[in-house]
Each structure stands twice: as C-alpha cells, then as structure tokens.
Scaffold this motif. Structure first.
Motif, PDB file in Angstrom:
ATOM      1  N   ILE A   1      35.533   3.995 -33.336  1.00 22.96           N
ATOM      2  CA  ILE A   1      35.621   2.616 -33.830  1.00 22.96           C
ATOM      3  C   ILE A   1      36.967   1.995 -33.493  1.00 22.96           C
ATOM      4  CG2 ILE A   1      35.422   1.199 -35.906  1.00 22.96           C
ATOM      5  CD1 ILE A   1      33.493   3.385 -36.879  1.00 22.96           C
ATOM      6  N   ARG A   2      38.015   2.829 -33.441  1.00 25.72           N
ATOM      7  CA  ARG A   2      39.322   2.281 -33.064  1.00 25.72           C
ATOM      8  C   ARG A   2      39.224   1.646 -31.679  1.00 25.72           C
ATOM      9  NH1 ARG A   2      42.457   6.472 -33.590  1.00 25.72           N
ATOM     10  NH2 ARG A   2      43.307   5.947 -35.641  1.00 25.72           N
ATOM     11  N   GLU A   3      38.500   2.320 -30.777  1.00 24.59           N
ATOM     12  CA  GLU A   3      38.363   1.799 -29.414  1.00 24.59           C
ATOM     13  C   GLU A   3      37.549   0.497 -29.415  1.00 24.59           C
ATOM     14  OE1 GLU A   3      36.586   4.493 -26.600  1.00 24.59           O
ATOM     15  OE2 GLU A   3      37.103   3.188 -24.909  1.00 24.59           O
ATOM     16  N   LEU A   4      36.469   0.468 -30.204  1.00 25.85           N
ATOM     17  CA  LEU A   4      35.667  -0.757 -30.279  1.00 25.85           C
ATOM     18  C   LEU A   4      36.525  -1.917 -30.807  1.00 25.85           C
ATOM     19  CD1 LEU A   4      33.014  -2.334 -30.133  1.00 25.85           C
ATOM     20  CD2 LEU A   4      32.423  -1.446 -32.385  1.00 25.85           C
ATOM     21  N   GLU A   5      37.332  -1.615 -31.812  1.00 25.53           N
ATOM     22  CA  GLU A   5      38.181  -2.675 -32.378  1.00 25.53           C
ATOM     23  C   GLU A   5      39.168  -3.196 -31.326  1.00 25.53           C
ATOM     24  OE1 GLU A   5      39.989  -1.735 -36.167  1.00 25.53           O
ATOM     25  OE2 GLU A   5      40.893  -3.721 -36.304  1.00 25.53           O
ATOM     26  N   ASN A   6      39.776  -2.266 -30.549  1.00 20.45           N
ATOM     27  CA  ASN A   6      40.705  -2.691 -29.494  1.00 20.45           C
ATOM     28  C   ASN A   6      40.000  -3.534 -28.450  1.00 20.45           C
ATOM     29  OD1 ASN A   6      42.763  -1.342 -30.691  1.00 20.45           O
ATOM     30  ND2 ASN A   6      42.612   0.492 -29.419  1.00 20.45           N
TER      31      ASN A   6
ATOM     32  N   THR B   1      34.777  -0.783 -45.164  1.00 20.49           N
ATOM     33  CA  THR B   1      34.134   0.166 -44.249  1.00 20.49           C
ATOM     34  C   THR B   1      32.746  -0.359 -43.920  1.00 20.49           C
ATOM     35  OG1 THR B   1      35.268   1.830 -45.544  1.00 20.49           O
ATOM     36  CG2 THR B   1      33.759   2.631 -43.860  1.00 20.49           C
ATOM     37  N   ILE B   2      32.545  -0.683 -42.656  1.00 20.93           N
ATOM     38  CA  ILE B   2      31.317  -1.355 -42.250  1.00 20.93           C
ATOM     39  C   ILE B   2      30.330  -0.367 -41.632  1.00 20.93           C
ATOM     40  CG2 ILE B   2      30.438  -3.217 -40.743  1.00 20.93           C
ATOM     41  CD1 ILE B   2      32.366  -4.168 -42.947  1.00 20.93           C
ATOM     42  N   GLY B   3      29.052  -0.630 -41.836  1.00 24.71           N
ATOM     43  CA  GLY B   3      28.029   0.198 -41.204  1.00 24.71           C
ATOM     44  C   GLY B   3      26.691  -0.005 -41.888  1.00 24.71           C
TER      45      GLY B   3
ATOM     46  N   GLU C   1      35.758  12.796 -35.583  1.00 21.74           N
ATOM     47  CA  GLU C   1      36.599  12.621 -34.400  1.00 21.74           C
ATOM     48  C   GLU C   1      37.653  11.554 -34.648  1.00 21.74           C
ATOM     49  OE1 GLU C   1      34.165  11.600 -31.042  1.00 21.74           O
ATOM     50  OE2 GLU C   1      33.030  13.464 -31.145  1.00 21.74           O
ATOM     51  N   SER C   2      38.620  11.498 -33.741  1.00 28.81           N
ATOM     52  CA  SER C   2      39.655  10.487 -33.853  1.00 28.81           C
ATOM     53  C   SER C   2      39.042   9.079 -33.792  1.00 28.81           C
ATOM     54  CB  SER C   2      40.638  10.679 -32.699  1.00 28.81           C
ATOM     55  OG  SER C   2      41.653   9.751 -32.809  1.00 28.81           O
ATOM     56  N   GLY C   3      39.507   8.205 -34.679  1.00 36.17           N
ATOM     57  CA  GLY C   3      39.055   6.815 -34.658  1.00 36.17           C
ATOM     58  C   GLY C   3      37.742   6.558 -35.372  1.00 36.17           C
ATOM     59  N   THR C   4      37.243   7.534 -36.144  1.00 36.02           N
ATOM     60  CA  THR C   4      35.960   7.320 -36.829  1.00 36.02           C
ATOM     61  C   THR C   4      36.125   6.689 -38.213  1.00 36.02           C
ATOM     62  OG1 THR C   4      36.036   9.653 -37.441  1.00 36.02           O
ATOM     63  CG2 THR C   4      34.532   9.057 -35.662  1.00 36.02           C
ATOM     64  N   GLY C   5      37.377   6.531 -38.672  1.00 37.90           N
ATOM     65  CA  GLY C   5      37.578   5.833 -39.952  1.00 37.90           C
ATOM     66  C   GLY C   5      37.981   6.742 -41.101  1.00 37.90           C
ATOM     67  N   LYS C   6      38.587   7.887 -40.800  1.00 38.39           N
ATOM     68  CA  LYS C   6      38.924   8.834 -41.871  1.00 38.39           C
ATOM     69  C   LYS C   6      39.941   8.242 -42.857  1.00 38.39           C
ATOM     70  CE  LYS C   6      39.985  12.131 -38.895  1.00 38.39           C
ATOM     71  NZ  LYS C   6      39.576  11.467 -37.625  1.00 38.39           N
ATOM     72  N   GLU C   7      40.960   7.593 -42.293  1.00 31.11           N
ATOM     73  CA  GLU C   7      41.980   7.030 -43.187  1.00 31.11           C
ATOM     74  C   GLU C   7      41.405   5.866 -44.012  1.00 31.11           C
ATOM     75  OE1 GLU C   7      45.840   6.369 -41.431  1.00 31.11           O
ATOM     76  OE2 GLU C   7      46.323   4.877 -42.966  1.00 31.11           O
ATOM     77  N   LEU C   8      40.574   5.089 -43.355  1.00 34.40           N
ATOM     78  CA  LEU C   8      39.951   3.953 -44.044  1.00 34.40           C
ATOM     79  C   LEU C   8      39.137   4.439 -45.252  1.00 34.40           C
ATOM     80  CD1 LEU C   8      39.556   0.887 -43.468  1.00 34.40           C
ATOM     81  CD2 LEU C   8      37.396   1.495 -42.395  1.00 34.40           C
ATOM     82  N   VAL C   9      38.379   5.517 -45.049  1.00 32.54           N
ATOM     83  CA  VAL C   9      37.548   6.078 -46.116  1.00 32.54           C
ATOM     84  C   VAL C   9      38.437   6.656 -47.230  1.00 32.54           C
ATOM     85  CG1 VAL C   9      35.950   7.977 -46.637  1.00 32.54           C
ATOM     86  CG2 VAL C   9      35.504   6.455 -44.700  1.00 32.54           C
TER      87      VAL C   9
HETATM   88  N1  ATP Z   1      33.341   1.772 -40.554  1.00 37.58           N
HETATM   89  C1  ATP Z   1      34.388   1.016 -40.212  1.00 37.58           C
HETATM   90  N2  ATP Z   1      34.380  -0.293 -40.497  1.00 37.58           N
HETATM   91  C2  ATP Z   1      35.423  -1.091 -40.162  1.00 37.58           C
HETATM   92  N3  ATP Z   1      36.515  -0.648 -39.544  1.00 37.58           N
HETATM   93  C3  ATP Z   1      36.601   0.651 -39.229  1.00 37.58           C
HETATM   94  C4  ATP Z   1      35.540   1.560 -39.569  1.00 37.58           C
HETATM   95  N4  ATP Z   1      35.900   2.790 -39.169  1.00 37.58           N
HETATM   96  C5  ATP Z   1      37.107   2.673 -38.603  1.00 37.58           C
HETATM   97  N5  ATP Z   1      37.544   1.399 -38.633  1.00 37.58           N
HETATM   98  C6  ATP Z   1      38.809   0.876 -38.079  1.00 37.58           C
HETATM   99  O1  ATP Z   1      39.105   1.654 -36.927  1.00 37.58           O
HETATM  100  C7  ATP Z   1      40.484   2.005 -36.888  1.00 37.58           C
HETATM  101  C8  ATP Z   1      40.645   3.511 -36.912  1.00 37.58           C
HETATM  102  O2  ATP Z   1      40.283   4.034 -38.181  1.00 37.58           O
HETATM  103  P1  ATP Z   1      41.104   5.217 -38.896  1.00 37.58           P
HETATM  104  O3  ATP Z   1      42.569   5.075 -38.644  1.00 37.58           O
HETATM  105  O4  ATP Z   1      40.651   5.289 -40.301  1.00 37.58           O
HETATM  106  O5  ATP Z   1      40.538   6.448 -38.038  1.00 37.58           O
HETATM  107  P2  ATP Z   1      40.866   8.010 -38.149  1.00 37.58           P
HETATM  108  O6  ATP Z   1      39.565   8.705 -38.247  1.00 37.58           O
HETATM  109  O7  ATP Z   1      41.871   8.232 -39.242  1.00 37.58           O
HETATM  110  O8  ATP Z   1      41.489   8.320 -36.709  1.00 37.58           O
HETATM  111  P3  ATP Z   1      42.569   9.461 -36.282  1.00 37.58           P
HETATM  112  O9  ATP Z   1      41.872  10.780 -36.367  1.00 37.58           O
HETATM  113  O10 ATP Z   1      42.879   9.102 -34.865  1.00 37.58           O
HETATM  114  O11 ATP Z   1      43.731   9.332 -37.200  1.00 37.58           O
HETATM  115  C9  ATP Z   1      41.128   1.307 -38.069  1.00 37.58           C
HETATM  116  O12 ATP Z   1      41.670   0.069 -37.660  1.00 37.58           O
HETATM  117  C10 ATP Z   1      39.977   1.100 -39.036  1.00 37.58           C
HETATM  118  O13 ATP Z   1      40.201  -0.016 -39.863  1.00 37.58           O
END
Ligand code: ATP
Ligand code: MG
Length: 433
Positions: free
Chosen positions: A343-348, A125-127, A154-162
């Motif tokens: 962040i999902r959008e930035l990654e894409n 998890t980067i930041g 919000e969607s794509g903020t990294g919830k699953e990653l955390v």
């Molecule tokens: N802080 C971060 N550092 C590196 N990668 C990140 C970070 N946050 C999110 N990502 C990447 O962005 C993508 C989306 O993250 P994730 O699936 O955890 O989001 P989410 O909050 O669960 O979204 P949703 O609500 O849509 O399910 C993943 O590929 C994840 O690895």
C-alpha cells in the motif's frame, strides 16, 4: 455506525430517549442508526457500540463479555467507585444517570465519526475485502483487550497504521504510543534507551533520563521490526513483559511500568523461533493476538477504495488544480500491477500521479512509467508521440527531483540542463516543488 446495543432494565425510559437521539443523528446522515434495548445477553458482534447499565447486578460479567467485541459505554447513578471499576474492566467511557440526550448525542457522534463514518474501512485503515473486514474485527477486539498483539505482513501493508488504530481505540488512548524501532538501537545503547539512567550513573550522565518504557507507562509500546532483535534485546524485553518492572542504569530500586505491547515484523517469526533466532518464550508472550495483513496483490479489490482515499488525502498538494478522480484506463493500469511495495507503493503512485495530472482526472500518462510497462498495458497505442515524450520528460524530471530532495539546481545538473531551463520545464509540465 449501524447499531447501538443498550443493556438495561429501564427499557421504557431509555427507549424513548434513544429514539429521540437516533432521530437526531439520522436526520443529518444517510447511514441509518439502529438501537436495540435488551435485558439479556445478545450476540455483540451485530453491534458497533454498547451502553451498559451498571445498576444491573451482574454488570461485571456482562462488561467482560462485551468488551472483547465492541466499545462499551458504562452508565449508572453517580458512583465514583463503580465508574473506576468499570473503566478498569475495560469500559471506554462512563456516563452518569439520568442520561441526557445531548451527552448521548455527543458520545454517539464521536464514536460514529471515529468508528464507522468511513464505510470503506475502520478509521483510517481502508479496505473492503473480506480479509480486511476480518482485520477490522481483530483491531476492535485487540483494542478492547489488554493482550499483547503481533502484527505481521510484508513491508508497506499497514502494520504501523493498525498498531496506531489499536492504541487509539483502547482505554489507553490518552496515554503515550511509543514506537521502539528494534533494529535501530545498538546493544550498547539498549539499556539507556529502554530503561533510562540516573544522574551520575556514568561519566556524562549529568541528568536523570527516563527510558522509553517508562515514558510509555500506562500507554502502548510498539516494538517495530521485532524479527530483527538481538538476543540481549530479547532478554530485556522479556523481563519487562514478565515482571512489569524496569531498573534505570545506576538506579537502586525497580520502577513498575504498565505497558501494553504491540509488536510488528515482516519476517515469519514462527520460523525464526524454530531456527533459534527468536526465543520461544518471547514469541509466545507477544503472539497472543495475531493480526496478519495480507499483501495488496492478494486483495486487489481494495484498490479502488484505497485510490479514492489517497486522492482525497493528497489532492491538496496541487495548489493549481483540484484532482477529483481517476479515469477508467488509469484504474485499469493500477489493478494490473503487482505492488511489491504494497500500500505504501500505491500511495506513492497516487501522490506522483497527482503532481503530474493536467486535468481533474488522473490519466494513464500521469502514472509512473514502470507501471505503463506492465504486461497488460505495455505501450499504450492511444498515446500520441507528443504526449509520450512529455510523459517521459515529466518522469525523468520527477525522478531527478526526488533524488535531489527537491533541489532544483542539483536536479538540473543531473539532467544536464540549466537551472532556468528546468524551471521553465517545471512550469510547462506542472510539477510543484
Ligand atoms: N489499509 C490502509 N488504508 C489506508 N492507508 C494505508 C493502509 N495500509 C497502509 N496504508 C498507508 O501505507 C503506508 C505504509 O503503511 P505502514 O507504515 O503502516 O506499513 P508497514 O507495514 O509498517 O511497513 P514497513 O514494514 O515497511 O514498516 C502509510 O502511509 C499508511 O498510512
Ligand atoms: Mg512499519
């Protein structure tokens, strides 16, 4: 890793041991390692890892104080009972006395790699923003505690990653991390999915099936999209949280399950609770530790480190070219965009740019067209007609390929050109399929 805390009365011997270990670890590393050997309690927040001597009389009390802030490695004379007791109280690992330099090196190295080798974040998890530093603190705290966690954002903020990071850093790391997507399980399948069934419980039950909660026993359950759960689902989860028991369909006795719950939602659960969509008692049970992930637009200073991370992560997708970085102009486009998909959008975007780039640096033309049209960047006057046309062409081809799932024939027909023509264009614009 910056600092190691050692709590023991045997400071003399340990000092020379840790000094030699530190010398060895530091030799191969630019980030220096510090070691403090203490007999009294100190502020654990200054440290990254603690070694606690279980031969101290009040080791239990000290372990409980420390484990909320950092991973604790317990050590003592060989004593299975003590080792088990320490692990139960939340120690991450147990080492036998006398401590050996090689073993210590190994432990420190593995933690170093996993905790702070990445100086721009916590694990994957980067930041670097202040809010993300707070999030990393909460991840560490949640990892070492047994409390339930609610992750919001919000969607794509990294919830699953955390959620994954918390599990990976918890004493449950060697057991399962089971994801239950609450909105995807219809009420009719709920019990069989969550609790499983006994053979013969109903027509078609030809075998005994464990439910997801039983599979997660002694591990972590991740209830994703918990804001969308049906009332029936809520009642069922609440029972498990309260009683720690499940009953398979057709079963005659309850089965005890020990699960740690992490839930996530992009909704405001407080409001959903006030409106009566979510039961109060469920909300309070899961919202013990709350980790809120702010939208990317509120932590734009994280963009450069995230971009560097994603370039490194995805660069090997281009077999013909090693993308090493990004131009200042392209970075300028990226830091002026609002990222509704976070962040999902930035990654894409970075993945897209990597497949488009013609040089080792990502340029503004390699970015998706809708970014180029952001107010800061409207139409770049520096773009020549030929380059602009090429970039638009790439954009259309890329979008068609995305829609066709990489199928060239389909993409070509959508674009109104022949398959061979599309293949030639793919070569000329260097898109990998
Ligand atoms: N802080 C971060 N550092 C590196 N990668 C990140 C970070 N946050 C999110 N990502 C990447 O962005 C993508 C989306 O993250 P994730 O699936 O955890 O989001 P989410 O909050 O669960 O979204 P949703 O609500 O849509 O399910 C993943 O590929 C994840 O690895
Ligand atoms: Mg998710």
């Amino acid at each position: 890793m910056r600092n190691i805390l050692v709590i023991s009365k045997e400071s003399k011997e340990l000092r020379s041991l840790f000094r030699s270990v530190r010398g060895n670890v530091n030799r191969n590393d630019s980030k220096q390692l510090g070691v403090s050997i203490e007999t009294n309690t100190v502020n654990p927040l200054r440290f990254d890892i603690a070694f606690l001597d279980l031969d101290l009389i009040d080791w239990q009390k000290r372990l409980l104080e420390l484990r909320h802030s950092l991973p604790v490695i317990a050590f003592s004379k060989a004593d299975v009972h003590k080792a088990v007791a320490a692990m139960k109280l939340g120690a991450t690992d147990f080492l036998e006395k006398p401590l050996k330099a090689e073993v210590l090196m190994q432990v420190i190295r593995s933690h170093k790699k996993r905790i702070l080798d990445n100086e721009y974040g916590f694990d994957e998890t980067i930041g670097t923003s202040t809010v993300m530093q707070e999030v990393f603190g909460l991840i560490k705290k949640a990892a070492v505690s047994e409390s339930n966690v609610l992750i919001t954002g919000e969607s794509g903020t990294g919830k699953e990653l955390v959620a994954r990071a918390i599990h990976k850093w918890s004493p449950r790391k060697d057991k399962s991390f089971v994801i239950i997507n609450c909105s995807a399980i219809p009420d009719t399948l709920l019990e069989s999915e969550l609790f499983g069934f006994e053979k013969g419980a109903f027509t078609g039950a030809n075998y005994t099936k464990k439910g997801l909660l039983e599979i997660a026993d002694r591990g972590t359950v991740f209830f994703d999209e918990v804001g969308d759960v049906s009332p029936l689902f809520q009642t069922k989860i609440l029972r498990v949280i309260q009683e720690g028991e499940i009953l398979r369909i057709g079963g005659t006795h309850t089965i005890t399950v020990d699960v740690r719950i992490i839930a996530a939602t992009n909704k405001n659960l407080g409001i959903a609770t006030k409106k009566g969509f979510i039961r109060d008692d469920l909300y309070y049970r899961i919202n013990v530790i709350n980790i809120h992930l702010p939208p990317l637009r509120n932590r734009m200073e994280d963009i450069p480190v995230l971009v560097a991370h994603f370039i490194k992560k995805h660069t090997r997708k281009r077999k013909d070219l090693l993308i090493k970085g990004i131009s200042d102009e392209a970075m300028n486009v990226l830091v002026n965009y609002a990222y509704p998909g976070n962040i999902r959008e930035l990654e894409n975007i970075i993945e897209h740019a990597i497949s488009f780039a013609n040089s080792q640096k990502i340029l503004p033309v390699d970015l998706p067209a809708h970014l180029q049209r952001t107010p800061s960047q409207k139409v770049s006057p520096s773009l020549k007609l030929k380059e602009t046309l090429k970039s638009v062409e790439k954009e259309l081809i890329w979008a068609a390929l995305q829609r066709s799932g990489g199928n060239i024939t389909k993409a070509a027909s959508e674009l109104g050109i022949h398959r061979q023509q599309l293949q030639r264009k793919l070569k000329s614009v260097k898109i990998e399929t």
